[in-house]
Design a protein around this motif. Structure first.
Motif, PDB file in Angstrom:
ATOM      1  N   THR A 175       0.837  -1.191   0.000  1.00 16.72           N
ATOM      2  CA  THR A 175       0.000   0.000   0.000  1.00 16.72           C
ATOM      3  C   THR A 175       0.877   1.247   0.000  1.00 16.72           C
ATOM      4  N   ALA A 176       0.283   2.385  -0.327  1.00 17.88           N
ATOM      5  CA  ALA A 176       0.988   3.669  -0.285  1.00 17.88           C
ATOM      6  C   ALA A 176       0.499   4.455   0.929  1.00 17.88           C
ATOM      7  N   LYS A 177       1.416   5.127   1.596  1.00 16.99           N
ATOM      8  CA  LYS A 177       1.081   5.922   2.768  1.00 16.99           C
ATOM      9  C   LYS A 177       2.009   7.132   2.833  1.00 16.99           C
ATOM     10  N   ARG A 178       1.592   8.138   3.620  1.00 16.90           N
ATOM     11  CA  ARG A 178       2.456   9.290   3.888  1.00 16.90           C
ATOM     12  C   ARG A 178       3.155   9.050   5.220  1.00 16.90           C
ATOM     13  N   ILE A 179       4.464   9.264   5.261  1.00 15.03           N
ATOM     14  CA  ILE A 179       5.242   8.919   6.443  1.00 15.03           C
ATOM     15  C   ILE A 179       5.508  10.154   7.318  1.00 15.03           C
ATOM     16  N   THR A 180       5.273   9.995   8.610  1.00 19.92           N
ATOM     17  CA  THR A 180       5.622  11.008   9.603  1.00 19.92           C
ATOM     18  C   THR A 180       6.158  10.277  10.831  1.00 19.92           C
ATOM     19  N   LYS A 181       6.628  11.048  11.804  1.00 12.98           N
ATOM     20  CA  LYS A 181       7.138  10.468  13.045  1.00 12.98           C
ATOM     21  C   LYS A 181       6.428  11.089  14.232  1.00 12.98           C
ATOM     22  N   ARG A 182       6.213  10.273  15.260  1.00 12.67           N
ATOM     23  CA  ARG A 182       5.679  10.768  16.523  1.00 12.67           C
ATOM     24  C   ARG A 182       6.475  10.128  17.644  1.00 12.67           C
ATOM     25  N   GLY A 183       7.432  10.907  18.166  1.00 10.58           N
ATOM     26  CA  GLY A 183       8.332  10.333  19.152  1.00 10.58           C
ATOM     27  C   GLY A 183       9.177   9.249  18.517  1.00 10.58           C
ATOM     28  N   LYS A 184       9.150   8.060  19.106  1.00  6.24           N
ATOM     29  CA  LYS A 184       9.916   6.936  18.567  1.00  6.24           C
ATOM     30  C   LYS A 184       9.140   6.137  17.530  1.00  6.24           C
ATOM     31  N   LEU A 185       7.879   6.516  17.296  1.00  6.58           N
ATOM     32  CA  LEU A 185       7.033   5.752  16.387  1.00  6.58           C
ATOM     33  C   LEU A 185       7.080   6.314  14.963  1.00  6.58           C
ATOM     34  N   ILE A 186       6.986   5.415  14.000  1.00  8.91           N
ATOM     35  CA  ILE A 186       6.762   5.784  12.609  1.00  8.91           C
ATOM     36  C   ILE A 186       5.258   5.709  12.361  1.00  8.91           C
ATOM     37  N   VAL A 187       4.687   6.756  11.779  1.00  8.29           N
ATOM     38  CA  VAL A 187       3.259   6.795  11.468  1.00  8.29           C
ATOM     39  C   VAL A 187       3.107   6.834   9.957  1.00  8.29           C
ATOM     40  N   LEU A 188       2.373   5.866   9.424  1.00  9.57           N
ATOM     41  CA  LEU A 188       2.116   5.760   7.994  1.00  9.57           C
ATOM     42  C   LEU A 188       0.631   6.014   7.783  1.00  9.57           C
ATOM     43  N   SER A 189       0.300   7.153   7.181  1.00 10.78           N
ATOM     44  CA  SER A 189      -1.085   7.606   7.145  1.00 10.78           C
ATOM     45  C   SER A 189      -1.656   7.598   5.730  1.00 10.78           C
ATOM     46  N   PRO A 190      -2.939   7.229   5.597  1.00 11.55           N
ATOM     47  CA  PRO A 190      -3.631   7.410   4.322  1.00 11.55           C
ATOM     48  C   PRO A 190      -3.929   8.889   4.106  1.00 11.55           C
ATOM     49  N   ASP A 191      -4.294   9.248   2.901  1.00 15.93           N
ATOM     50  CA  ASP A 191      -4.692  10.623   2.594  1.00 15.93           C
ATOM     51  C   ASP A 191      -5.911  10.519   1.682  1.00 15.93           C
ATOM     52  N   SER A 192      -7.057  10.247   2.306  1.00 21.34           N
ATOM     53  CA  SER A 192      -8.230   9.840   1.546  1.00 21.34           C
ATOM     54  C   SER A 192      -9.478  10.568   2.014  1.00 21.34           C
ATOM     55  N   THR A 193     -10.437  10.662   1.113  1.00 18.37           N
ATOM     56  CA  THR A 193     -11.746  11.179   1.480  1.00 18.37           C
ATOM     57  C   THR A 193     -12.586  10.123   2.196  1.00 18.37           C
ATOM     58  N   GLU A 194     -12.107   8.885   2.208  1.00 14.75           N
ATOM     59  CA  GLU A 194     -12.807   7.778   2.865  1.00 14.75           C
ATOM     60  C   GLU A 194     -12.231   7.563   4.263  1.00 14.75           C
ATOM     61  N   SER A 195     -13.076   7.599   5.271  1.00 17.56           N
ATOM     62  CA  SER A 195     -12.611   7.476   6.656  1.00 17.56           C
ATOM     63  C   SER A 195     -12.264   6.047   7.050  1.00 17.56           C
ATOM     64  N   LYS A 196     -12.564   5.069   6.207  1.00 22.86           N
ATOM     65  CA  LYS A 196     -12.314   3.668   6.587  1.00 22.86           C
ATOM     66  C   LYS A 196     -10.828   3.329   6.610  1.00 22.86           C
ATOM     67  N   TRP A 197     -10.001   4.127   5.914  1.00 22.53           N
ATOM     68  CA  TRP A 197      -8.572   3.830   5.886  1.00 22.53           C
ATOM     69  C   TRP A 197      -7.909   4.407   7.129  1.00 22.53           C
ATOM     70  N   LYS A 198      -7.153   3.592   7.836  1.00 23.41           N
ATOM     71  CA  LYS A 198      -6.554   3.978   9.109  1.00 23.41           C
ATOM     72  C   LYS A 198      -5.031   4.003   9.001  1.00 23.41           C
ATOM     73  N   PRO A 199      -4.385   4.816   9.839  1.00 27.13           N
ATOM     74  CA  PRO A 199      -2.919   4.853   9.826  1.00 27.13           C
ATOM     75  C   PRO A 199      -2.313   3.591  10.439  1.00 27.13           C
ATOM     76  N   ILE A 200      -1.073   3.359  10.086  1.00 26.86           N
ATOM     77  CA  ILE A 200      -0.281   2.268  10.653  1.00 26.86           C
ATOM     78  C   ILE A 200       0.790   2.899  11.526  1.00 26.86           C
ATOM     79  N   GLU A 201       0.931   2.422  12.761  1.00 22.14           N
ATOM     80  CA  GLU A 201       1.958   2.932  13.657  1.00 22.14           C
ATOM     81  C   GLU A 201       2.849   1.773  14.109  1.00 22.14           C
ATOM     82  N   PHE A 202       4.160   2.004  14.102  1.00 25.60           N
ATOM     83  CA  PHE A 202       5.050   0.952  14.572  1.00 25.60           C
ATOM     84  C   PHE A 202       6.380   1.553  15.001  1.00 25.60           C
ATOM     85  N   ASN A 203       7.088   0.825  15.836  1.00 29.26           N
ATOM     86  CA  ASN A 203       8.426   1.204  16.269  1.00 29.26           C
ATOM     87  C   ASN A 203       9.421   0.621  15.275  1.00 29.26           C
TER      88      ASN A 203
END
Length: 231
Positions: A175-203
């Motif tokens: 899948t494609a996601k936009r990458i950001t960081k929050r503290g020690k976590l990597i956040v991979l977020s969708p950028d969609s008009t549909e709310s069903k897609w959720k971000p992925i967070e992992f260390n």
């Protein structure tokens, strides 16, 4: 120059792609089980695909090269011509791990390689679905750069290609996601008009989101939008 075995290639990668003088030093630094890695580098055992991916990530070499061999990373002559479109990127679509994508199964497009990066590190993926529809639409082609074959690290707000693996079910999602960081976590977020897609967070140290292995495999350089002509 080609090296004969996975053990030879692991030793070459450690000596040429890291600063560790011994296999034990590398294993401890990367958090690998020392006897297991020593067995792989000494040739007593052949690493699994999962282990090869782990070593390839650390040494910045293709995991296929560790297992299968070929010219030394970075030694191949530069190719020319369009990049291959070799698959699809579809959030929510899980495929069997053993299913290999053949570029001949997909329509090819005249997408030129970026001369700043190795040709072999670039490829296209066709977008399926709407998990990133604020940025690109289903049917567009993403121009991707493999992060293990090219000297590049994803940066904040980059759009990246993410691979998730369900080991127990032997399934993979790309899948494609936009990458950001929050503290020690990597956040991979969708950028969609549909709310069903959720971000992925992992260390990034453990590379897991719950029971799923998560890894960033490519950075998206550009998109190509084919226009269908009426017949």
């Amino acid at each position: 120059m080609e090296l004969e075995s996975p053990a030879d290639r692991l030793r070459w990668a450690r000596k040429n792609r890291s600063n560790f003088a011994t296999a034990s030093d590398a294993a401890r630094a990367f958090g690998w089980t020392v006897p297991t890695y020593l067995g792989h580098e000494n040739g007593d055992r052949i690493p699994s695909r999962k282990a090869a991916i782990k070593y390839a990530t650390a040494y910045k070499v293709p995991w296929e090269w560790i297992l299968e061999g070929g010219p030394l990373p970075g030694s191949r002559p530069q190719k020319t011509g369009p990049i291959p479109t070799k698959g699809e990127v579809a959030a929510g679509q899980w495929l069997d791990l053993d299913v290999e994508m053949d570029p001949r199964d997909f329509e090819q497009f005249p997408i030129a390689a970026d001369p700043a990066y190795p040709h072999d590190a670039q490829y296209g993926l066709i977008v399926r679905g709407n998990s990133m529809n604020r940025v690109f639409s289903s049917g567009e082609v993403l121009h991707c750069l493999d992060v293990w074959k090219a000297p590049i690290e994803p940066e904040e707000e980059d759009i990246v290609i993410v691979e998730r693996i369900r080991a127990q079910a032997s399934q993979r999602e790309v899948t494609a996601k936009r990458i950001t960081k929050r503290g020690k976590l990597i956040v991979l977020s969708p950028d969609s008009t549909e709310s069903k897609w959720k971000p992925i967070e992992f260390n990034p140290k453990d590379g897991h989101d719950g029971d799923e292995e998560v890894r960033v495999v490519a950075v998206v350089l550009a998109t190509y939008r084919p226009i269908r002509r009426r017949k």
